[in-house]
Design an enzyme around this catalytic site. Sequence first.
Site, PDB file in Angstrom:
ATOM      1  N   HIS A 160       0.835  -1.220   0.000  1.00 47.98           N
ATOM      2  CA  HIS A 160       0.000   0.000   0.000  1.00 47.98           C
ATOM      3  C   HIS A 160       0.862   1.259   0.000  1.00 47.98           C
ATOM      4  CE1 HIS A 160      -3.474  -2.586   1.116  1.00 47.98           C
ATOM      5  NE2 HIS A 160      -2.542  -3.228   1.800  1.00 47.98           N
ATOM      6  N   SER A 281      14.687  20.431 -17.189  1.00 46.03           N
ATOM      7  CA  SER A 281      13.467  21.214 -17.402  1.00 46.03           C
ATOM      8  C   SER A 281      13.820  22.453 -18.206  1.00 46.03           C
ATOM      9  CB  SER A 281      12.894  21.609 -16.040  1.00 46.03           C
ATOM     10  OG  SER A 281      12.149  22.803 -16.157  1.00 46.03           O
ATOM     11  N   LYS A 287      16.171  20.863 -12.244  1.00 43.92           N
ATOM     12  CA  LYS A 287      15.485  19.592 -12.462  1.00 43.92           C
ATOM     13  C   LYS A 287      16.320  18.536 -13.185  1.00 43.92           C
ATOM     14  CE  LYS A 287      12.086  18.487 -11.363  1.00 43.92           C
ATOM     15  NZ  LYS A 287      10.769  18.532 -12.005  1.00 43.92           N
ATOM     16  N   GLU A 294       9.750   7.135 -16.846  1.00 46.57           N
ATOM     17  CA  GLU A 294       8.403   7.713 -17.023  1.00 46.57           C
ATOM     18  C   GLU A 294       7.830   7.299 -18.373  1.00 46.57           C
ATOM     19  OE1 GLU A 294       7.999  12.014 -15.697  1.00 46.57           O
ATOM     20  OE2 GLU A 294      10.145  11.695 -15.561  1.00 46.57           O
TER      21      GLU A 294
END
Length: 472
Positions: A160, A281, A287, A294
């Site tokens: 979880h 970024s 970043k 992803e």
Amino acid sequence: MTTTQSALWAGRFDAGMSEALRAISFSLHFDRKLLVYDVRGSQAHARSLGRLGVLSEQEVLAIVEGLEGILSDIEAGADLYLPSDEDVHMAVERILTDRIGAAGRKLHTGRSRNDQVATAFRLYVRDQARKAHAGLLALQETVLAIASEHRATTMAGYTHMQQAQPVTLGHYLLSLFFALERDRRRFCEARDRAGRNPLGSGALAGSAFPVDRHKVAIELGFSGVTENSIDAVSHRDWVLEYLSACAILGTTLSRYAEDFVTWSAAEFGYVTFSDQYTSGSSMMPNKKNPDGFELARGKSGRLVGNLTALMVATKGAPLTYSRDLQEDKEPVFDSAQTVEVLLGIFRGALQDATWHPDRMLARLTDLLLATDLADLLVDSGVAFRDAHHIVGTLVGEASRSGRGMLELPDSSWQSVPEGIALRGKLSFEASLSRRNIEGGTGPESVERQLAQAAQCLAQGSLLQTKIDRGGF
Ligand code: ARG
């Protein structure tokens, strides 16, 4: 609006096909990927017509060599296709006839595009399954090397998405290894399922020329022949199995990608990815985004979509061949390419990744040992449900006071039967060593899993050598 091109099947037609139909019916722009498989299928067919005496030896030779020439010219960059070529199969026959004359017009004897397409596509799917198998093996090898290196690196295991029990990073990565092992076997099975020769099925009823279908099967690397001509030209279940292997692999990779992305966040800090598999970024100079994983997670969507697309496209198509079946190609081409890229990215990104055992250790809370305390109480004769409640009370107290379980005062531990003594037995190391059960996270169990994984790899590479030798 109509076009006036003359198709190889134009005999009974007075007018050309409308541009609108042409736009969805012509498939050369995508099915040219089947060129080599179409050529191999046609060469085998020509030889078998030769054995029957339908073609002379010279005709067979002219066809086989003519086809080889078309293949090598196109592979070398020659643009031999014409706008009037409907699909790769028609294009090859047309070019062949342009080049060698009359013999080319005999090639399609006893064959329909229906069994021709099924043959070429089965060869393609087998080849792609072979490549996926190789890619999976390479990824498994990488995963096993990292698992072996981190066999004793302790980290929190989650359920979880909450800290649950201590495990080792090696144990976690072995879960990826064995999931990939099943993926690898699924590709093998998809390859086997596609491995029957449909040539000789004709349009639907079987060819009227008694070609030796088994000989053709052997030439093309199939392990047998399809049993029924209607089945052979109608069904694409073997394509669905391949697409399903791709989709399931996609979901496997996606879940690990999700964990790795999470673990690379500053809040976890378990892993850092290399520059090669991350991006910056456009606005925030700070970043470094884990794009490789992803995208792997995102691409799983199209793998599932491609499977769904073909399931839906085929479910209503009446037997035998209906043109709906032409829709089987693009989802497969897309999935094959996606799988190849994803396997490469996963492998490269994992190979380059830096793991941080110190941060994994720093994140462990002693509440991860709650189950062990309950188990120790069971060892000393307390019923598990009672033990669960006793430990739960202690955990509740710890959480409310914002402390670890082991940091609670002796007075709290005194409410646990033999609490002070049991407390001394609790450690992450002890928790791991209690789990040497087969498949568990204990050090001996992880050793055995590493050995088992090495065995899977050895078997896998033997198989790879065998299927590579088969050509497709
Ligand atoms: N391009 C078609 C396909 O891939 C070829 C088969 C056409 N067969 C036919 N009977 N029109 O399905």
